[in-house]
Design an enzyme around this catalytic site. Structure first.
Site, short mmCIF file in Angstrom:
data_model
loop_
_atom_site.label_atom_id
_atom_site.label_comp_id
_atom_site.label_asym_id
_atom_site.label_seq_id
_atom_site.Cartn_x
_atom_site.Cartn_y
_atom_site.Cartn_z
N LYS A 13 0.28 -1.07 -0.45
CA LYS A 13 -0.27 0.11 0.32
C LYS A 13 0.75 1.21 0.23
CE LYS A 13 -2.48 -0.64 3.80
NZ LYS A 13 -1.98 -2.58 4.24
N ARG A 29 -10.00 0.21 7.18
CA ARG A 29 -9.77 -0.77 8.26
C ARG A 29 -10.71 -0.90 8.71
NH1 ARG A 29 -3.60 0.54 7.98
NH2 ARG A 29 -2.52 -1.60 8.29
N ARG A 81 11.46 -5.99 6.10
CA ARG A 81 11.39 -4.57 6.43
C ARG A 81 11.94 -4.14 7.33
NH1 ARG A 81 5.99 -0.83 5.93
NH2 ARG A 81 5.05 -2.15 7.21
N ARG A 124 11.45 -0.85 12.89
CA ARG A 124 9.62 -0.77 13.08
C ARG A 124 9.78 -1.27 13.84
NH1 ARG A 124 5.47 0.90 8.77
NH2 ARG A 124 3.63 -0.39 9.85
N ARG A 137 -0.99 -8.66 12.96
CA ARG A 137 -1.46 -7.43 12.29
C ARG A 137 -2.10 -8.40 11.47
NH1 ARG A 137 4.04 -4.57 11.00
NH2 ARG A 137 2.38 -3.81 9.50
P1 B4P Z 1 4.05 -1.88 1.86
O1 B4P Z 1 2.92 -3.00 2.01
O2 B4P Z 1 3.83 -0.36 1.12
O3 B4P Z 1 3.72 -1.28 3.90
P2 B4P Z 1 2.59 -0.46 4.09
O4 B4P Z 1 2.03 0.24 3.98
O5 B4P Z 1 3.43 0.40 5.39
O6 B4P Z 1 1.92 -1.44 5.02
P3 B4P Z 1 0.82 -1.06 6.77
O7 B4P Z 1 -0.25 -2.21 6.58
O8 B4P Z 1 2.43 -2.44 7.44
O9 B4P Z 1 1.32 -0.48 7.96
P4 B4P Z 1 0.82 0.62 8.14
O10 B4P Z 1 1.38 1.94 7.88
O11 B4P Z 1 -0.40 1.04 7.22
O12 B4P Z 1 5.18 -2.27 2.33
C1 B4P Z 1 5.61 -3.46 3.01
C2 B4P Z 1 7.53 -4.12 2.83
O13 B4P Z 1 6.90 -4.68 1.25
C3 B4P Z 1 8.53 -2.75 2.23
O14 B4P Z 1 9.70 -3.19 2.61
C4 B4P Z 1 8.28 -2.79 1.08
O15 B4P Z 1 9.80 -2.04 0.43
C5 B4P Z 1 7.86 -4.25 0.23
N1 B4P Z 1 6.95 -4.57 -1.12
C6 B4P Z 1 6.32 -3.51 -1.69
N2 B4P Z 1 5.49 -3.86 -2.28
C7 B4P Z 1 6.84 -4.79 -2.98
C8 B4P Z 1 6.76 -5.85 -3.76
N3 B4P Z 1 5.61 -5.67 -5.55
N4 B4P Z 1 7.27 -7.05 -4.38
C9 B4P Z 1 8.23 -7.14 -2.74
N5 B4P Z 1 8.18 -6.25 -1.95
C10 B4P Z 1 7.38 -5.41 -2.08
O16 B4P Z 1 0.26 0.35 9.62
C11 B4P Z 1 0.43 0.32 10.68
C12 B4P Z 1 -0.36 -0.05 11.88
O17 B4P Z 1 -0.95 1.49 12.25
C13 B4P Z 1 -1.45 -0.76 11.50
O18 B4P Z 1 -0.83 -2.14 12.14
C14 B4P Z 1 -2.06 -0.05 12.76
O19 B4P Z 1 -1.74 -0.86 14.31
C15 B4P Z 1 -2.07 1.37 12.41
N6 B4P Z 1 -2.71 1.37 11.84
C16 B4P Z 1 -2.62 2.12 10.79
N7 B4P Z 1 -4.07 2.88 9.94
C17 B4P Z 1 -4.89 2.66 11.10
C18 B4P Z 1 -6.90 2.80 10.61
N8 B4P Z 1 -7.21 3.21 9.74
N9 B4P Z 1 -7.07 2.20 11.97
C19 B4P Z 1 -6.36 1.18 12.95
N10 B4P Z 1 -4.76 0.60 12.85
C20 B4P Z 1 -4.64 1.76 12.12
#
Ligand code: B4P
Length: 195
Positions: free
Chosen positions: A14, A89, A128, A134, A145
């Site tokens: 994402k 979410r 990551r 992190r 998660r």
């Molecule tokens: P991404 O998937 O891009 O990671 P993210 O957006 O940070 O998602 P995540 O769900 O973990 O975090 P968020 O901040 O939303 O990438 C992950 C890894 O994969 C990276 O290292 C990337 O380089 C790699 N990658 C990506 N694409 C690839 C590909 N094609 N091939 C290989 N590798 C690839 O949320 C974090 C926390 O915040 C949640 O757990 C929750 O506790 C809280 N939170 C956030 N939003 C919330 C909400 N709306 N409600 C309640 N809690 C919330």
């Protein structure tokens, strides 16, 4: 106006795809994960509460996240459109987002669901975690998660499918391959809006 929801499990890409989308389409990026991590870093009261949930792999309560988002939508009402990354979410967040946009005479244009299997997700997030340090990217918290995602977030797919907004994107290729599939959907949407 183009309002895009980037939807998917933790690690589905994402944040990664959002970065490319902002660059190409000049939309306002709203990542609730980034907003919450900024609150934690600043040491605010909200950040202290959020940390208790994030470090255990749980969702931050709806009231907190919805209020944070409401503020942001109000402040950026004149933008070309939003990319909602990691929001909604829960069903309650989804309903709330629809209401907020409707009040401003807007709607969600599309929901891009990045589909990746759990094994690959765990692998990406563990990697990551080794690089970024992190606190929620360790295997035990990642598994929590993922189960929270399947229980509380995945039902939103049905919610958006019923509104004919859901588009499934295979999320397992390279970053560029995934982005190409996304571009096709958005360019098609934009042509529809112009024509
Ligand atoms: P991404 O998937 O891009 O990671 P993210 O957006 O940070 O998602 P995540 O769900 O973990 O975090 P968020 O901040 O939303 O990438 C992950 C890894 O994969 C990276 O290292 C990337 O380089 C790699 N990658 C990506 N694409 C690839 C590909 N094609 N091939 C290989 N590798 C690839 O949320 C974090 C926390 O915040 C949640 O757990 C929750 O506790 C809280 N939170 C956030 N939003 C919330 C909400 N709306 N409600 C309640 N809690 C919330």
């Amino acid at each position: 106006m183009l309002n895009i929801v980037i939807f998917g499990a933790p690690g589905s890409g994402k944040g990664t795809q959002s970065e490319l989308l902002i660059r190409k389409y000049r939309l306002k990026h709203v990542s609730t994960g980034d907003l919450l991590r900024a609150e934690i870093k600043s040491g605010s009261e909200l950040g202290k509460v959020a940390h208790q949930y994030i470090s255990r792999g749980h969702l931050v309560p709806d009231e907190i996240v919805i209020e944070m988002l409401e503020d942001l939508i109000k402040r950026h009402s004149s933008e070309k459109g939003f990319i909602f990354d990691g929001f909604p979410r829960t069903l309650s967040q989804g309903k709330s987002l629809n209401d907020k946009l409707e009040k401003n005479g807007q709607t969600i244009s599309t929901v891009l669901s990045l589909d990746v299997d759990d094994e690959e997700l765990i692998d990406r997030l563990v990697k990551r975690g080794q690089l970024s340090g992190r606190s929620d990217d360790n295997e035990q918290v990642i598994k929590s998660r993922l189960s929270v995602y399947h229980e509380q977030t995945e039902p939103l797919k049905d919610f958006y499918a019923k509104q004919n907004k859901l588009v499934s994107i295979p999320g397992k290729g390279t970053v560029e391959e995934v982005f190409k599939s996304i571009e096709e959907v958005i360019d098609h949407l934009k042509n529809g809006q112009n024509g």
